[in-house]
Design an enzyme around this catalytic site. Structure first.
Site, PDB file in Angstrom:
ATOM      1  CE  LYS A 206      -3.231   2.574   2.906  1.00 40.91           C
ATOM      2  NZ  LYS A 206      -4.022   2.571   4.153  1.00 40.91           N
ATOM      3  CD  GLU A 212       8.401  -6.972   6.398  1.00 38.02           C
ATOM      4  OE1 GLU A 212       8.387  -5.742   6.159  1.00 38.02           O
ATOM      5  OE2 GLU A 212       7.575  -7.534   7.141  1.00 38.02           O
ATOM      6  N   GLY A 267      -4.568  -2.068   4.809  1.00 42.31           N
ATOM      7  CA  GLY A 267      -3.952  -3.237   4.180  1.00 42.31           C
ATOM      8  C   GLY A 267      -4.698  -4.527   4.433  1.00 42.31           C
ATOM      9  NE  ARG A 268      -6.267  -4.211  10.674  1.00 45.24           N
ATOM     10  CZ  ARG A 268      -5.518  -3.133  10.864  1.00 45.24           C
ATOM     11  NH1 ARG A 268      -4.359  -3.009  10.233  1.00 45.24           N
ATOM     12  NH2 ARG A 268      -5.916  -2.170  11.676  1.00 45.24           N
ATOM     13  CD  GLU A 353      -1.767  -5.120  11.237  1.00 43.51           C
ATOM     14  OE1 GLU A 353      -0.533  -5.280  11.247  1.00 43.51           O
ATOM     15  OE2 GLU A 353      -2.450  -5.143  10.201  1.00 43.51           O
ATOM     16  CG  HIS A 384      -5.152 -34.548  17.628  1.00 45.29           C
ATOM     17  ND1 HIS A 384      -5.511 -35.622  18.417  1.00 45.29           N
ATOM     18  CD2 HIS A 384      -5.919 -34.636  16.502  1.00 45.29           C
ATOM     19  CE1 HIS A 384      -6.429 -36.341  17.794  1.00 45.29           C
ATOM     20  NE2 HIS A 384      -6.704 -35.768  16.633  1.00 45.29           N
ATOM     21  CE  LYS A 512       6.096  -1.641   9.346  1.00 46.27           C
ATOM     22  NZ  LYS A 512       5.203  -1.723   8.173  1.00 46.27           N
TER      23      LYS A 512
END
Length: 546
Positions: A206, A212, A267-268, A353, A384, A512
């Site tokens: 965005k 990254e 973004g999400r 977030e 499990h 970051k």
């Protein structure tokens, strides 16, 4: 917000067992939390409640009547309205922006001039993207494309979750290589798998500043240039961003290789915009249109139904009630079917977030309680791993279960067994099995009374652990779209209930920023200005590489 909702948990016991619609257990030495939350439900307080909408069915019957009443009462106090999300209303206060992700859905409409203009822009950009994708896909021929997708967080998790789920029912028409982490082995694996002659690179960010993504993009562009030459390689790059100017500046991309979203879309929440291009490349415009149609159907339910009676509203209201009133710290989401393999990470990001905040939405005051920590996994394997904690831990957990009614394969007996497991877990969580029941059963099998009493205490499950069961009618794009929109809406409403901003993520930004400073210090061998703890860690690292 009602002061009583924020009251300390130390004096909750008697009032809370009434709210949850539960009765006090008869087992001796029950703790205050056990007597209020672990108690098995009173059957007269739990009338079945279901909501059917957009191809989903939500069963709220495994919640106490008073818990539902508390959720509805709190929802009724909200000043926010669902329609604020399709208007020029500032909802992201820390950044001074509306929240316009719903306008990305095909067919969505704004309610005022700015929001209508935003919707028109997003739909036009989608049409431009479809035309480009179809042209590139057809040119690839039978060999198909290799697509290296560079994204992180919301620019990767929802797309990967949907790509995984849709691939089960529709073979992708291209190979997508997902690279999100700063892990050199992941980049190397993508480059080994991709044929540079057929490769396109999607740089999905965005801001076009995500560390990254930019680092991985530099690596992939260099690799592509070594095989194709610099100019041809540049022609294989596509930017998906709201910062078109920086995309053009950083990689020299022409406008036709930049597909824009809007800063008003977090973004999400962004997979419906140009950030979801990988799904268009993999499955084509018809499947993506069905995805949007399912989301739009859930949007219409959300916009037209009072929060007190809507599926997203009740999910949010119950989560808020369990967090704030009863102090339950953990939400579990179990998804039944391997098609959902990548969905847990997306749901964890979306919820935590958005809801992991400690400041009010106006920045004026601290918030004592916000969203739950979220654990999630795919059933039956997840049974499990952490389900033991759900059934017998000293602090209860509230739960959501997602299952698909109709099988997406030919093995009906296995599908029915899968659904039986999902229902069995929900039943055990809610109804449990007490000490006396176990003791009678063990003695009937031949165990002597004293040993049976000891064994029964180990086996007993107190029940009274609430869950919402969510049925998808079938596994396809439309129902997946509805499911993701449901969770988007519940997240936003829950943020409103806590009085926080569900659309920013400033906590992520600090880490970051520090990572950049630490990397510079590591390379320059200069730790000035860093904390003593980090300095010690860097000294250790330098010793390892000396």
């Amino acid at each position: 917000m009602d002061e009583t909702i924020h009251r300390s948990t130390t004096r909750r016991t008697r009032r809370d067992k009434r709210i949850l619609g539960m009765r006090r257990p008869r087992s001796p030495a029950a703790s205050p939390i056990e007597s209020s939350v672990f108690a098995r439900p009173d059957p007269f307080m739990s009338a079945p409640i279901t909501i059917d909408t957009a191809g989903l069915r939500l069963e709220f019957s495994r919640h106490g009547a008073q818990a539902l009443a508390t959720a509805r009462t709190t929802l009724a106090t909200l000043s926010y309205r669902a329609t604020d999300l399709v208007a020029d209303t500032v909802l992201n206060g820390s950044e001074g922006r509306p929240a316009w992700h719903m306008l990305s859905r095909l067919g969505a409409e704004g309610t005022d001039a700015p929001s209508r203009a935003a919707a028109a822009f997003l739909h036009a950009e989608h049409a431009r993207m479809v035309a480009w994708v179809e042209r590139v896909s057809q040119a690839a021929g039978a060999d198909g494309l290799d697509v290296i997708h560079l994204g992180a967080g919301g620019s990767e998790t929802p797309m990967l979750a949907l790509h995984t789920a849709l691939s089960v029912v529709q073979p992708p028409r291209c190979r997508v290589h997902w690279v999100a982490n700063l892990d050199g082995a992941t980049v190397d694996a993508a480059l080994r798998a991709a044929n540079p002659e057929r490769t396109w690179v999607l740089i999905n960010s965005k801001s076009f500043r995500t560390q990254e993504v930019m680092r991985n993009a530099t690596t992939v562009v260099r690799w592509l240039g070594e095989h194709l030459g610099t100019e041809v390689a540049r022609g294989r790059l596509v930017a998906l961003t709201s910062n078109a100017d920086l995309a053009r500046e950083r990689f020299g991309l022409p406008p036709e290789q930049v597909f824009r979203s809007l800063p008003e879309i977090g973004g999400r929440f962004s997979l419906w915009s140009s950030h979801g291009m990988a799904l268009l490349l993999a499955f084509g415009p018809d499947t993506v249109a069905a995805l949007h149609a399912g989301a739009l159907a859930m949007d219409r339910h959300f916009l037209s139904t009072p929060l007190t009676a809507s599926a997203p509203g009740l999910l949010a209201g119950l989560s808020h009630a369990y967090r704030v009133r009863f102090g339950l710290p953990l939400l579990s989401i179990g998804l039944y079917g391997d098609a959902f393999a990548q969905m847990p990470l997306y749901l964890q990001q979306l919820l935590m977030e958005s809801l992991g905040k400690s400041t009010s939405d106006d920045g004026a005051q601290p918030v004592a309680v916000s969203g739950p920590a979220v654990i999630s996994g795919v059933g039956t394997p997840v049974q499990h791993t952490y389900f033991q904690l759900l059934h017998q831990a000293a602090v209860p957990v509230f739960h959501e279960i997602i299952a698909v009614t109709r099988p997406w394969h030919a093995r009906l007996p296995e599908h029915l067994a899968l659904l039986s497991n999902a229902l069995g877990q929900a039943d055990a969580l809610w109804n449990g099995k007490d000490v006396s029941s176990w003791q009678i059963e063990l003695m009937a099998s031949g165990m002597e009374a004293k040993a049976a009493a000891r064994a029964a205490r180990h086996r007993a499950c107190p029940g009274g652990r609430p869950s919402t069961f969510i049925w998808m009618d079938r596994l396809d794009a439309r129902h997946l779209g509805a499911l993701l929109a449901l969770y988007e809406h519940r997240t936003v409403v829950e943020g409103w209930l806590y009085g926080i901003n569900p659309f920013d993520q400033w906590g992520v930004e600090l880490g970051k920023t520090l990572a950049t400073r630490i990397e510079q210090a590591l390379l320059a061998q200069d730790t000035q200005g860093l904390s003593p703890e980090t300095t010690a860690s860097l000294n250790f690292l330098r010793e390892q590489f000396a």
